[in-house]
Design a protein around this motif. Structure first.
Motif, mmCIF file in Angstrom:
data_model
loop_
_atom_site.group_PDB
_atom_site.id
_atom_site.type_symbol
_atom_site.label_atom_id
_atom_site.label_comp_id
_atom_site.label_asym_id
_atom_site.label_seq_id
_atom_site.Cartn_x
_atom_site.Cartn_y
_atom_site.Cartn_z
ATOM 1 N N ASP A 127 54.683 40.957 57.787
ATOM 2 C CA ASP A 127 55.800 40.184 58.352
ATOM 3 C C ASP A 127 55.922 40.499 59.840
ATOM 4 O O ASP A 127 56.479 41.531 60.215
ATOM 5 C CB ASP A 127 57.100 40.539 57.628
ATOM 6 C CG ASP A 127 58.257 39.652 58.033
ATOM 7 O OD1 ASP A 127 58.187 38.977 59.085
ATOM 8 O OD2 ASP A 127 59.264 39.635 57.296
ATOM 9 N N PRO A 128 55.386 39.639 60.686
ATOM 10 C CA PRO A 128 55.431 39.889 62.133
ATOM 11 C C PRO A 128 56.850 40.089 62.674
ATOM 12 O O PRO A 128 57.026 40.769 63.683
ATOM 13 C CB PRO A 128 54.793 38.634 62.734
ATOM 14 C CG PRO A 128 53.968 38.054 61.641
ATOM 15 C CD PRO A 128 54.677 38.414 60.371
ATOM 16 N N ARG A 129 57.865 39.545 62.008
ATOM 17 C CA ARG A 129 59.253 39.771 62.448
ATOM 18 C C ARG A 129 59.586 41.257 62.396
ATOM 19 O O ARG A 129 60.310 41.765 63.255
ATOM 20 C CB ARG A 129 60.243 38.993 61.575
ATOM 21 C CG ARG A 129 60.089 37.497 61.626
ATOM 22 C CD ARG A 129 60.984 36.819 60.618
ATOM 23 N NE ARG A 129 60.715 37.355 59.284
ATOM 24 C CZ ARG A 129 61.412 37.046 58.203
ATOM 25 N NH1 ARG A 129 62.434 36.225 58.278
ATOM 26 N NH2 ARG A 129 61.104 37.566 57.033
ATOM 27 N N ALA A 130 59.047 41.962 61.400
ATOM 28 C CA ALA A 130 59.283 43.401 61.281
ATOM 29 C C ALA A 130 58.637 44.145 62.445
ATOM 30 O O ALA A 130 59.231 45.071 63.005
ATOM 31 C CB ALA A 130 58.757 43.918 59.944
ATOM 32 N N ALA A 131 57.436 43.743 62.827
ATOM 33 C CA ALA A 131 56.748 44.385 63.958
ATOM 34 C C ALA A 131 57.524 44.154 65.253
ATOM 35 O O ALA A 131 57.712 45.078 66.049
ATOM 36 C CB ALA A 131 55.328 43.852 64.079
ATOM 37 N N LEU A 132 57.991 42.937 65.463
ATOM 38 C CA LEU A 132 58.770 42.635 66.665
ATOM 39 C C LEU A 132 60.089 43.399 66.671
ATOM 40 O O LEU A 132 60.524 43.896 67.706
ATOM 41 C CB LEU A 132 59.015 41.128 66.776
ATOM 42 C CG LEU A 132 57.774 40.292 67.056
ATOM 43 C CD1 LEU A 132 58.099 38.798 66.966
ATOM 44 C CD2 LEU A 132 57.187 40.633 68.411
ATOM 45 N N GLY A 133 60.711 43.515 65.515
ATOM 46 C CA GLY A 133 61.954 44.287 65.407
ATOM 47 C C GLY A 133 61.735 45.748 65.737
ATOM 48 O O GLY A 133 62.551 46.378 66.415
ATOM 49 N N TYR A 134 60.621 46.298 65.269
ATOM 50 C CA TYR A 134 60.284 47.701 65.543
ATOM 51 C C TYR A 134 60.081 47.926 67.040
ATOM 52 O O TYR A 134 60.580 48.895 67.613
ATOM 53 C CB TYR A 134 59.028 48.079 64.746
ATOM 54 C CG TYR A 134 58.590 49.516 64.902
ATOM 55 C CD1 TYR A 134 59.288 50.545 64.285
ATOM 56 C CD2 TYR A 134 57.469 49.846 65.649
ATOM 57 C CE1 TYR A 134 58.876 51.868 64.411
ATOM 58 C CE2 TYR A 134 57.051 51.153 65.777
ATOM 59 C CZ TYR A 134 57.759 52.162 65.149
ATOM 60 O OH TYR A 134 57.358 53.457 65.290
ATOM 61 N N ILE A 135 59.366 47.010 67.679
ATOM 62 C CA ILE A 135 59.155 47.108 69.128
ATOM 63 C C ILE A 135 60.499 47.050 69.865
ATOM 64 O O ILE A 135 60.739 47.833 70.785
ATOM 65 C CB ILE A 135 58.205 46.001 69.621
ATOM 66 C CG1 ILE A 135 56.798 46.246 69.062
ATOM 67 C CG2 ILE A 135 58.184 45.928 71.145
ATOM 68 C CD1 ILE A 135 55.859 45.064 69.210
ATOM 69 N N ALA A 136 61.363 46.146 69.456
ATOM 70 C CA ALA A 136 62.690 46.029 70.088
ATOM 71 C C ALA A 136 63.494 47.309 69.884
ATOM 72 O O ALA A 136 64.151 47.788 70.794
ATOM 73 C CB ALA A 136 63.439 44.821 69.518
ATOM 74 N N PHE A 137 63.419 47.882 68.677
ATOM 75 C CA PHE A 137 64.139 49.129 68.378
ATOM 76 C C PHE A 137 63.669 50.259 69.293
ATOM 77 O O PHE A 137 64.472 51.004 69.851
ATOM 78 C CB PHE A 137 63.919 49.492 66.906
ATOM 79 C CG PHE A 137 64.554 50.789 66.486
ATOM 80 C CD1 PHE A 137 65.921 50.870 66.253
ATOM 81 C CD2 PHE A 137 63.794 51.929 66.327
ATOM 82 C CE1 PHE A 137 66.496 52.064 65.860
ATOM 83 C CE2 PHE A 137 64.367 53.132 65.935
ATOM 84 C CZ PHE A 137 65.732 53.192 65.698
#
Length: 140
Positions: A127-137
């Motif tokens: 789920d690329p949304r999870a990867a983007l969320g992790y980067i934002a975090f």
């Protein structure tokens, strides 16, 4: 894995902080059913995460509390308190150097759900949304 409603809420909060709101609900459902999470309980004052008790994993505090300390020039320095719903280990999850400079210590009876690096990586690939969320975090 059995979790109380309060523990499920805390996990959802932690997943939302690390992976973003869009991915969190689906991730919570998946993690609770695929066995990727490892549950550990800690007594008051027990080391949860330090050089001797660390693994490449995200730690989701779902019950109890913890404090983060660091030793500097022989003195222990308090850095922050954590409560149910907080997450630790994100900055070191993919670090090649596994030296931990802080100690996470349980405050009261504490339960932590650990998401190992390989499982976190699989979630991000799925789920690329999870990867983007992790980067934002990590960017906060």
């Amino acid at each position: 894995m059995r979790l109380t409603e309060a523990e499920k809420t805390a996990l959802q909060k932690g997943l939302c902080s690390v992976f973003g709101a869009e991915a969190a609900e689906a991730l919570a459902h998946r993690l609770l059913h695929d066995g990727a999470l490892q549950s550990k309980r800690f007594a008051d004052g027990e080391a949860v995460y330090d050089n001797a008790h660390a693994m490449p994993a995200l730690g989701f505090l779902v019950c109890g509390g913890a404090e983060v300390v660091r030793t500097r020039e022989g003195c222990e320095v308090f850095l922050r308190s954590m409560q149910s719903g907080d997450v630790f280990g994100a900055a070191q999850l993919f670090a090649a150097d596994a030296a931990y400079v802080t100690v996470v210590r349980a405050k009261g009876k504490t339960r932590v759900l650990f998401l190992p690096q390989d499982a976190a990586e699989a979630l991000m690939l799925a789920d690329p949304r999870a990867a983007l969320g992790y980067i934002a975090f990590l960017s906060q």
